[in-house]
Structures are given as structure tokens and as C-alpha cells.
Design a protein around this motif. Structure first.
Motif: not given
Length: 466
Positions: A281-282, A370, A372, A398, A400-401
């Protein structure tokens, strides 16, 4: 992700054993620092000389030993590529070779005891059960073209018995030159997952990565975007199969595949759903700093050394990301690694190997990716799972993102599964060195969570899938 505990071979011990008037033929085993299992096989050649082969199952490492010398009750050999060697004496009392493994100026004790080939074969009960039972689905070998890449990929399509068309998934592998079963440390997690889903009424396509085994194409210079192109070709192939419901095709991606699945979904609104298994996720740059630090710490590296390496990798990766041209980024990485070796931050003789790994087209692209913005573009139902003890794609960082990126997707489900590692095995610590020792290939909790969610998603009213 790339199972890159980079530098681990330099900091973990590898070892081996004997050849001698005592009958040294056959199989021997040992263990270093309560973490690495070592398997050594000795045999005599037709001209009466000795030769040996060493395997380290936790690292998937196999090689011939070099400079093997045998005296009355001594043995020794070298592994020049690792700057390592082993010397031992025969202990009649212990019925073992007892000696010292040395590598890069460090020494650790090593004892090798006789065993047999059957005892060395790892237990894989889920694979054994699949082989033993009568399948409730048909498996066919298939090939499909990727026009963008100009090659044909080879795979296996598992189709439930009964009246179709069936919902279906494409399984997308993690990083590395892996096959359709995502074979690692003699586990086959994609075979286990495909078997489980097909027995639940879901067709499954899994395939060898480009340039691997029966698939065409070139693996060496491919990046994540290239592998995403292969995954898109797999979806297109399924849409043309009469056994498959083209409106209920989804993608299940593991590790790097968990990054690829949202990329495909964001470009293809016709894809019905996505499952991310240990997907990042990052940004790759941030993930790799943490992955390497956690891996080296789990391998026993002192906290001070872990901190120094973390700072080095943070600087090297930032330099790579700042340089858009991969070849120049590689040159930067090489210079920085050589300087770190001169200063003693890296073990002697390891800078060049690390720089080569850091300089690959795949690694350059991965560090700059990226996740996101891609996740924000996903409108389909999406299930995101990470293991609590995953040291390669750490759950806290990950998930959290990912939750932040998916906050506007009301059909996103994000879960952390307790006690599971990066392969979704039930694990003690999550260290990569445990993968081979764990008998379970995929935890039932993970299998059931994935299949229950997919079945609930594909049996919902058709207009709710998009």
C-alpha cells in the motif's frame, strides 16, 4: 515481494560436511544458529574422488562444494562465491562431523549428522491431500497469447464439474521467476488456492510467468507493468472460454500480484472484483527499506547494524527513485554500495551483488511505484488481506495506507489475519527462514476468507458488481 532479504546470504551462515575413510556417502544434516537447516549429500565419482552438494531449504539455495579435502578424520571445503568455508573433525562419540563454518571473517559452530533422503523430504500435507483425493473439477493445460508482449503464456485452467458458466479468477504471482503454482520452498500455494476455489465452484486460471518453464517471453528485463500486461491477457483469455461467465471474472494477486490486480482493475471496469493478498500500500522505496530491515533483524543482525543498514538503504533507494534512467540509477547505487563496503557498513565482498540487484529494471520501477493513486481508481469490490506476521509486506504499514486509499470505495473489505506470514502460513515469527520448515502451505483461515468473500460477491445481484 522480491523475497529480497538482500545481503542475507552475506550475513547468514551456509555450511556443509564431509568425505572420509569413515563412510561419508549419503545424506547429512545440520543447523546453524537455530535457524538454518543445512542438507549435504556426498558421493564418490567413478574415478574415486569425492564430490558434495549443499542445500539450504529455507533460502532455496543449492550448490556444489569446492576444494573438498579429506584426510583420516578431517574434512574441509570452500564456497568461494560466499567467501565461506567449513572444517571439521569426526566425533566417534557424537557420530557426527563437528566443526566450524566461517564466512566473511565470522565463525559459528556446525555439526552434521547422518540422515537419509526420505527424512530430508519436507512434509506438505495439503499437497499430499490434493494428490490423493478425486478432484471435483477438471484441469486442462492451456496457452494464451499476450499480443502486447508478443509471446504465449502456458497455464492450467481448473473448471468445476457441473453446469456452467462459472465465476472465475486469474491468479497473479508475487515477484521472482515463479511458476503457475507459485512454488517456493517446496510449497505450492497457488495449487492449494486453485484446488480450494475450484471445489467451491469457481474456475481458476494460473500460469507460468513469462520466460519461466513453459511460458514464452523474456523474464529478465520485465517490470511490474509488463507482468500486468500478462495478467490482462489472462483475463482476455478467460472471457473467451464458454465455461466462464465473462461478467464474473476477478483477479487474485499475491504480493507483487497484489499490486498488479488493482492496476488491471483500474484500467478494466469489466473486471468484476479484486483480491489483494499481501499487496503493498506504500511506495516501493518505503516498503523495501522496511522489508530488508525486518528481514535482517529476524535473521539475528544486531539492532545497531540493522539501523545502519536501514539508513544506507534509505539513502540508496532515494537516489534510485530520483534518477528516472535505470542505467544511471544503477551506477549511483553501485558507487554508494562500494562506499558503504569501504566504511564497513556492508560485509566485505557484498557491494557488487547488492548493486546488481538494485540496478535491475524491475527494481527501479518497483521503487518508484505508488500504489495509492491506483487503489483510489478501483471501483470494483475489493478484498485486502495481510498476515499479522508478514515481514515482507508489513500489515500495519501497508493496511493503514490501503484503508486510506480505498476510503471512498464502499465495497472494500480490509482485514489483518492473525498469526499468518507473507505466504499466509500460520507462523511463529514470520521470518522467511521459517517458510520451508512450516508444513502448512496456506492456512485454512486464509483460504476460507477468500472463497467466502468471492462467493458472496459473485452471487450478489449482477448490478452490484460494478
Amino acid at each position: 515481494m522480491k523475497s529480497i532479504l538482500l545481503g542475507l546470504l552475506a550475513s547468514l551462515a551456509l555450511a556443509a560436511g564431509p568425505a572420509h575413510a569413515i563412510d561419508a556417502t549419503g545424506h547429512w544434516k545440520g543447523r546453524i544458529a537455530d535457524s538454518l537447516n543445512l542438507h549435504l549429500e556426498f558421493a564418490r565419482t567413478t574415478d574415486g574422488k569425492w564430490e558434495g552438494r549443499l542445500a539450504v531449504p529455507q533460502q532455496g539455495f543449492k550448490t556444489k562444494v569446492e576444494q573438498l579435502s579429506v584426510e583420516e578424520e578431517r574434512l574441509g571445503f570452500r564456497l568461494s562465491a560466499l567467501n565461506a568455508g567449513f572444517t571439521a573433525r569426526w566425533s566417534e562419540q557424537d557420530q557426527a562431523w563437528v566443526g566450524t563454518w566461517s564466512q566473511n571473517g565470522q565463525a559459528v559452530p556446525l555439526r552434521l549428522e547422518r540422515t537419509d533422503a526420505a527424512a530430508l523430504k519436507p512434509k506438505r500435507p495439503q499437497l499430499e491431500a490434493i494428490a490423493a483425493r478425486q478432484p471435483s473439477y477438471a484441469s486442462v493445460e492451456v496457452g494464451f497469447a499476450n499480443p502486447a508482449g508478443g509471446h504465449v503464456l502456458a497455464g492450467t485452467l481448473s473448471v468445476p464439474r457441473g453446469k456452467g458458466p462459472f465465476p472465475a479468477v486469474v491468479l497473479v504471482h508475487g515477484s521472482g521467476a515463479v511458476d503457475r503454482d507459485e512454488t517456493i520452498r517446496e510449497h505450492k500455494p497457488f495449487l492449494v488456492l486453485a484446488d480450494h476455489l475450484s471445489r467451491q465452484g469457481i474456475a481458476v486460471l494460473r500460469y507460468d510467468k513469462r520466460g519461466v518453464k513453459q511460458s514464452g517471453g523474456v523474464y529478465k528485463d520485465a517490470t511490474t507493468r509488463d507482468f500486468a500486461s500478462d495478467a490482462e491477457a489472462a483475463v482476455a483469455f478467460l472471457r473467451g472460454r464458454p465455461e466462464v461467465d465473462a461478467t464474473r471474472i476477478g483477479m487474485v494477486g499475491h504480493s507483487e500480484g497484489g499490486m498488479i490486480a488493482p492496476m488491471v482493475a483500474a484500467r478494466d471496469p469489466g473486471l468484476a472484483f479484486v483480491v489483494m493478498l499481501a499487496g503493498p500500500g506504500v511506495r516501493g522505496e518505503l516498503l523495501m527499506v522496511e522489508q530488508i530491515a525486518l528481514g535482517t533483524k529476524a535473521a539475528g543482525m544486531p539492532e545497531e547494524a540493522v539501523a545502519r543498514e536501514r539508513e544506507l538503504n534509505r539513502a540508496v533507494f532515494a537516489a534510485i527513485v530520483a534518477e528516472p534512467r535505470p542505467e544511471l540509477a544503477g551506477d549511483k547505487a553501485h558507487r554508494m554500495m562500494e562506499e558503504a563496503e569501504r566504511k564497513g557498513i556492508l560485509p566485505a565482498g557484498t557491494a557488487a551483488a547488492r548493486a546488481r540487484e538494485f540496478s535491475s529494471p524491475w527494481f527501479h520501477a518497483f521503487l518508484r511505484h505508488e500504489p495509492g493513486p491506483v487503489l483510489q481508481s478501483v471501483r470494483q469490490p475489493i478484498l485486502v488481506l495481510n498476515g499479522e506476521r508478514d515481514l515482507q509486506v508489513p500489515a500495519a504499514m501497508n493496511l493503514t495506507a490501503i484503508r486510506g486509499a480505498l476510503k471512498s470505495n464502499s465495497r472494500a473489505v480490509v482485514k489483518e489475519l492473525p498469526a499468518l506470514n507473507h505466504l499466509f502460513q500460520t507462523a511463529r515469527t514470520g521470518a522467511g527462514t521459517e517458510y520451508a520448515d512450516i508444513e502448512e502451505s496456506v492456512a485454512p483461515l486464509a483460504l476460507d476468507t477468500v472463497s467466502d468473500w468471492i462467493l458472496a460477491t459473485v452471487t450478489a445481484p449482477c448490478n452490484s458488481l460494478r
